[in-house]
Design a protein around this motif. Structure first.
Motif, mmCIF file in Angstrom:
data_model
loop_
_atom_site.group_PDB
_atom_site.id
_atom_site.type_symbol
_atom_site.label_atom_id
_atom_site.label_comp_id
_atom_site.label_asym_id
_atom_site.label_seq_id
_atom_site.Cartn_x
_atom_site.Cartn_y
_atom_site.Cartn_z
ATOM 1 N N ILE A 64 1.014 -1.234 -0.212
ATOM 2 C CA ILE A 64 0.090 -0.033 0.273
ATOM 3 C C ILE A 64 0.824 1.346 0.212
ATOM 4 O O ILE A 64 0.573 2.179 -0.222
ATOM 5 C CB ILE A 64 -1.264 0.339 1.005
ATOM 6 C CG1 ILE A 64 -0.362 0.124 2.950
ATOM 7 C CG2 ILE A 64 -2.004 -0.842 0.688
ATOM 8 C CD1 ILE A 64 -1.709 -0.180 4.075
ATOM 9 N N ARG A 109 3.233 2.725 -6.406
ATOM 10 C CA ARG A 109 1.848 2.576 -6.236
ATOM 11 C C ARG A 109 0.792 3.682 -7.374
ATOM 12 O O ARG A 109 1.194 4.942 -7.375
ATOM 13 C CB ARG A 109 1.064 2.926 -5.124
ATOM 14 C CG ARG A 109 -0.601 2.669 -4.811
ATOM 15 C CD ARG A 109 -1.124 1.778 -4.312
ATOM 16 N NE ARG A 109 -2.262 2.485 -3.651
ATOM 17 C CZ ARG A 109 -3.003 1.957 -2.924
ATOM 18 N NH1 ARG A 109 -2.614 2.327 -1.979
ATOM 19 N NH2 ARG A 109 -4.396 2.248 -3.282
ATOM 20 N N HIS A 166 -4.267 -0.633 -8.421
ATOM 21 C CA HIS A 166 -3.307 -0.271 -7.762
ATOM 22 C C HIS A 166 -1.919 0.031 -8.208
ATOM 23 O O HIS A 166 -1.331 0.797 -7.832
ATOM 24 C CB HIS A 166 -2.982 -1.205 -6.284
ATOM 25 C CG HIS A 166 -4.409 -1.357 -6.156
ATOM 26 N ND1 HIS A 166 -4.407 -3.068 -4.776
ATOM 27 C CD2 HIS A 166 -5.443 -1.331 -5.802
ATOM 28 C CE1 HIS A 166 -4.682 -3.696 -4.714
ATOM 29 N NE2 HIS A 166 -6.020 -1.653 -5.273
ATOM 30 N N ALA A 199 -6.691 0.738 -1.750
ATOM 31 C CA ALA A 199 -6.803 -1.473 -1.125
ATOM 32 C C ALA A 199 -7.238 -1.670 -0.290
ATOM 33 O O ALA A 199 -7.721 -0.209 0.429
ATOM 34 C CB ALA A 199 -4.891 -0.831 -0.736
ATOM 35 N N ALA A 221 -6.284 8.442 -5.802
ATOM 36 C CA ALA A 221 -6.596 6.918 -5.890
ATOM 37 C C ALA A 221 -8.149 6.914 -4.653
ATOM 38 O O ALA A 221 -8.488 7.060 -4.070
ATOM 39 C CB ALA A 221 -6.157 5.985 -5.289
#
Ligand SMILES: Nc1nc2c(c(=O)[nH]1)N[C@H]1C(S)=C(S)[C@@H](COP(=O)(O)OP(=O)(O)OC[C@H]3O[C@@H](n4cnc5c(=O)[nH]c(N)nc54)[C@H](O)[C@@H]3O)O[C@H]1N2
Ligand SMILES: Nc1nc2c(c(=O)[nH]1)N[C@H]1C(S)=C(S)[C@@H](COP(=O)(O)OP(=O)(O)OC[C@H]3O[C@@H](n4cnc5c(=O)[nH]c(N)nc54)[C@H](O)[C@@H]3O)O[C@H]1N2
Ligand code: SF4
Ligand SMILES: [Mo]
Length: 667
Positions: free
Chosen positions: A55, A60, A401, A418, A448
């Motif tokens: 993460i 990412r 991701h 996520a 995101a």
């Protein structure tokens, strides 16, 4: 300030672990197992632990991207969503909604993440994928035999006298089942592992039985034949609770035990030994999924089921033909939330053949592909064709991701949130029957957004926003509603973090099967209804010397591509400290015939593609067998699926990923 909170693993895995997450300044800094979780008991694997790295990773995806003249340019969410929605609207008007393909897999088992189905149904219905790369052949097989796919509850194996782990790489893929095996061993219960690879699970076994890949159905046939010869079968069970046994008896008359031994490459004495073991009830059989990824995969699982039935190991504690457990989660309200009644059109492509179908599909042609929770360019067989097909479609949208092999081919790449960045409920239908709750602990990085937010925004733009006008709390409450009567509510789940779902713990104890005849069906009526021959067969892998001798002469070795230890499929490799590389594991006989030594560089190829990597010799691997772990991205030397075949299994719903012949040479 540190704080510890409970959460859950989102990964596609047997184990569905409970997490205990350490937070510092609103960031996750460490992931451990939740010691209070009734099944996973504080133990988790490296894939779960390294979700911290995943993460927080530097690579990412943080903003929506659009490919313009071959280069990804950052665009705003409004631009991305407006353009995608406009294209979807135009496609629906001009070609019909099935000109859109939804390509997906099981990467995240979250309830909210999987509301994509609702979106595509409300849009009018798209082209959907059917079957499964993962477990499809075996699921269909057990539906034919039992009418359902049910496993014994974890821990029941301690009631067994013998445990047969048949093609399940538990030490690597199913950690907590492996823990149970350790307990069973301590209790003196005998463990047998049947697998072409002498893996970590085999090390624990009292006996490892090495078998030629794809030949397990034949081995089960041999064991049944021996049981009948020695009068070891459970006559009462066969007579009262099954149909079609005479077909099995006739079939077994057409082959000798010596032939079975020669073809399976399992010694006769071992087959006799296994028949004595199966008669010494209770015997539990724990099947893996690898062994059904062959052309004959459905028949393989059916023959194992037949062996469990003939030996009277169905419906008794410590027994079972344990494959998967579809009853888990059945009590949720998944069906109604998917709005299937809103689907006006629909079309289905087999998941393994999605690429060929994109290239050849007409009426309508595929104009847009939307990929969620999957990385088909790496994970779907015959990946050179996958790359060609996904590069050809007018509009490819990938929600992920990371910039995966598939995302690289896309026109739009949308960054998704996520686990820990959104609230959700996770459970699996593979192993245990507990659902885990994962709260939202922090905001997603950059721009995101959760998958659900993306569907909600697209729905608004396409005129059905009201179908998505719910908060995550409201969605989860709707999902749980049928279970409220059993005391399972969102409040309870939020408080306890894990709840036991209602399941039958020793399936088929009442001997009432869900097949058309109500009995265990050695010869399947459901298969007949579907226009297939429902009798068991002595069937063989498609890529084998018996079925295609000239192919076997050119490509003499069987290639397995099993699941990697430290990555969940393609998801973790790019996070490794050292750049991942392709390792070609070979049996000793192959090393000898080709003068290959540990550390040599070699090339593995067939008519579909080639992969290069470094040799590692496994002295106890079954002769003629090679393994390359799956999941490596193209930029690191993969994907190994450039070698695999997109053929469907015998019952049409499974893949044949391990039914693959190759040649090898030193480079
Ligand atoms: N570390 C790790 N764990 C995972 C995953 C992962 O990617 N990494 N993925 C998860 C998922 S999605 C799944 S589906 C499960 C799969 O869990 P498993 O079924 O355990 O794993 P697979 O890699 O599919 O199958 C591998 C086993 O099948 C054996 N095998 C292959 N062909 C044959 C055959 O013909 N006969 C016999 N008897 N054995 C054979 C292989 O040698 C190997 O030991 O694992 C889950 N757990
Ligand atoms: N050769 C070979 N091929 C195989 C197998 C094999 O044994 N051998 N195994 C097969 C099996 S069992 C399986 S299950 C499949 C798995 O196939 P996939 O599910 O396609 O494999 P993953 O690598 O897990 O890819 C999942 C992608 O989804 C993304 N993702 C994760 N969570 C989310 C989320 O919440 N939202 C969105 N939008 N994306 C997310 C990940 O970043 C990742 O890029 O592979 C199959 N392919
Ligand atoms: S990947 Fe599987 S074993 Fe590892 S933590 Fe997640 S659920 Fe548990
Ligand atoms: Mo899987």
């Amino acid at each position: 300030m540190q704080k510890i909170v409970k959460s859950a693993c989102p990964l596609n895995c047997w184990d569905s672990c409970g997490f205990q997450v350490t937070m510092e300044n609103n960031k996750v800094v460490q992931i451990d197992g939740d010691p209070a979780h009734p099944i996973t008991k504080g133990k988790i694997c490296g894939r779960g632990r390294s979700l911290v790295k995943r993460i927080e990773a530097e690579d990412r995806l943080l903003t929506p991207l659009k490919k313009i003249n071959g280069e990804f340019i950052r665009i705003s969410w409004d631009q991305a969503l407006d353009e995608i929605a406009r294209k979807m609207d135009e496609i629906r008007k001009e070609y019909g909604s099935t000109a859109v393909l939804h390509s997906h897999d099981y990467a995240n088992s979250g309830v909210l993440t999987n509301l994509d189905q609702r979106f595509f149904n409300a849009y009018g219905g798209v082209t959907e994928l059917v079957g499964s790369l993962c477990w499809g052949a075996g699921i269909e097989a057990q539906l034919w035999d039992f009418g359902d796919v049910l496993s014994h509850a974890p821990g029941d194996l301690l009631n067994s006298r013998h445990i047969v782990v048949w093609g399940r790489n538990a030490a690597r893929t199913n950690l907590h089942f492996y823990q149970d095996l350790l307990d069973a061993k301590k209790k003196g219960i005998k463990i047998y592992v049947i697998d072409p690879i002498f893996n970590a699970t085999a090390k624990l076994a009292d006996e490892h039985i090495s078998i030629k890949p794809g030949m397990d159905g034949l081995l089960a046939a041999g064991i049944i034949k021996e049981m009948l010869r020695m009068g070891l079968e459970d006559r009462t069970f066969i007579q009262e609770y099954t149909v079609g046994f005479e077909d099995v008896v006739h079939l077994l008359e057409t082959i000798t035990l010596d032939e079975i031994s020669e073809m399976t490459e399992v010694p006769r004495e071992t087959i006799t030994m296994l028949s004595a073991i199966y008669a010494d009830r209770p015997v539990s059989t724990y099947m893996g999924l690898g062994m059904q990824r062959y052309r004959n995969g459905g028949n393989t699982i059916r023959f194992l089921d037949a062996l469990v039935a003939v030996s009277g190991n169905i419906g008794i504690p410590g027994g079972g033909a344990n494959y998967a457990n579809l009853q888990v989660g059945r009590s949720f309200q998944a069906g109604r939330l998917s709005l299937s009644e809103r689907r006006k059109e629909t079309r289905q492509f087999p998941i393994m053949k999605q690429a060929e179908m994109i290239l050849s599909g007409k009426n309508p042609e595929i104009k847009m592909v939307i990929v969620t929770c999957g990385n088909p360019a790496t994970q779907v067989p015959d990946s050179n064709v996958v790359e060609k097909a996904f590069s050809k479609v007018d509009t490819l949208v990938v929600i992920d991701h990371f910039m995966t092999d598939t995302a690289l081919l896309a026109e739009y790449v949308l960054p998704s949130a996520a686990v820990f960045e959104e609230e959700d409920i996770y459970y699996g239908s593979m192993y245990h029957h507990y659902a885990n709750y994962a709260p939202k602990l922090m905001d997603p990085p950059g721009e995101a957004k959760s998958d659900l937010w993306i569907w909600t925004e697209l729905a608004k733009r396409l005129g059905f926003g009201e179908d998505f006008a719910y908060t995550s709390e409201e969605w989860l409450e709707m999902y749980l509603e049928p279970m409220n009567k059993d005391g399972i509510t969102l409040d309870v789940l939020r408080k306890n973090h894990t709840v036991e779902l209602p399941v039958i713990k020793v399936p088929w104890a009442d001997r009432k099967f869900k097949t058309p005849s109500g009995k265990f069906e050695f010869s399947s009526l459901l298969a007949d209804e579907k226009g297939m021959d429902g009798r068991l067969k002595l069937s063989l892998p498609a890529e084998s010397k018996w079925v295609n001798n000239s192919l076997a002469e050119t490509y003499p070795y069987t290639l397995l591509t099993i699941h990697p230890l430290r990555s969940n499929h393609s998801q973790h490799y790019h996070l490794f400290e050292k750049e991942p590389r392709v390792v070609i594991q070979i049996a000793a006989d192959i090393a000898n015939s080709h003068g290959l030594a540990e550390g040599d560089e070699a090339r593995v190829w067939n008519s579909r593609g080639e992969v290069k990597g470094t040799i590692s010799i496994l002295p106890k691997m079954h002769p003629g067998t090679i393994n390359i772990d799956e999941g490596i991205w193209k930029r690191f030397g993969g994907p190994v699926n450039s070698l695999t075949s997109s053929l469907e299994s015998d019952n049409r719903l499974g893949s044949t990923l391990y039914d693959c012949l190759v040649a090898i040479e030193k480079v």
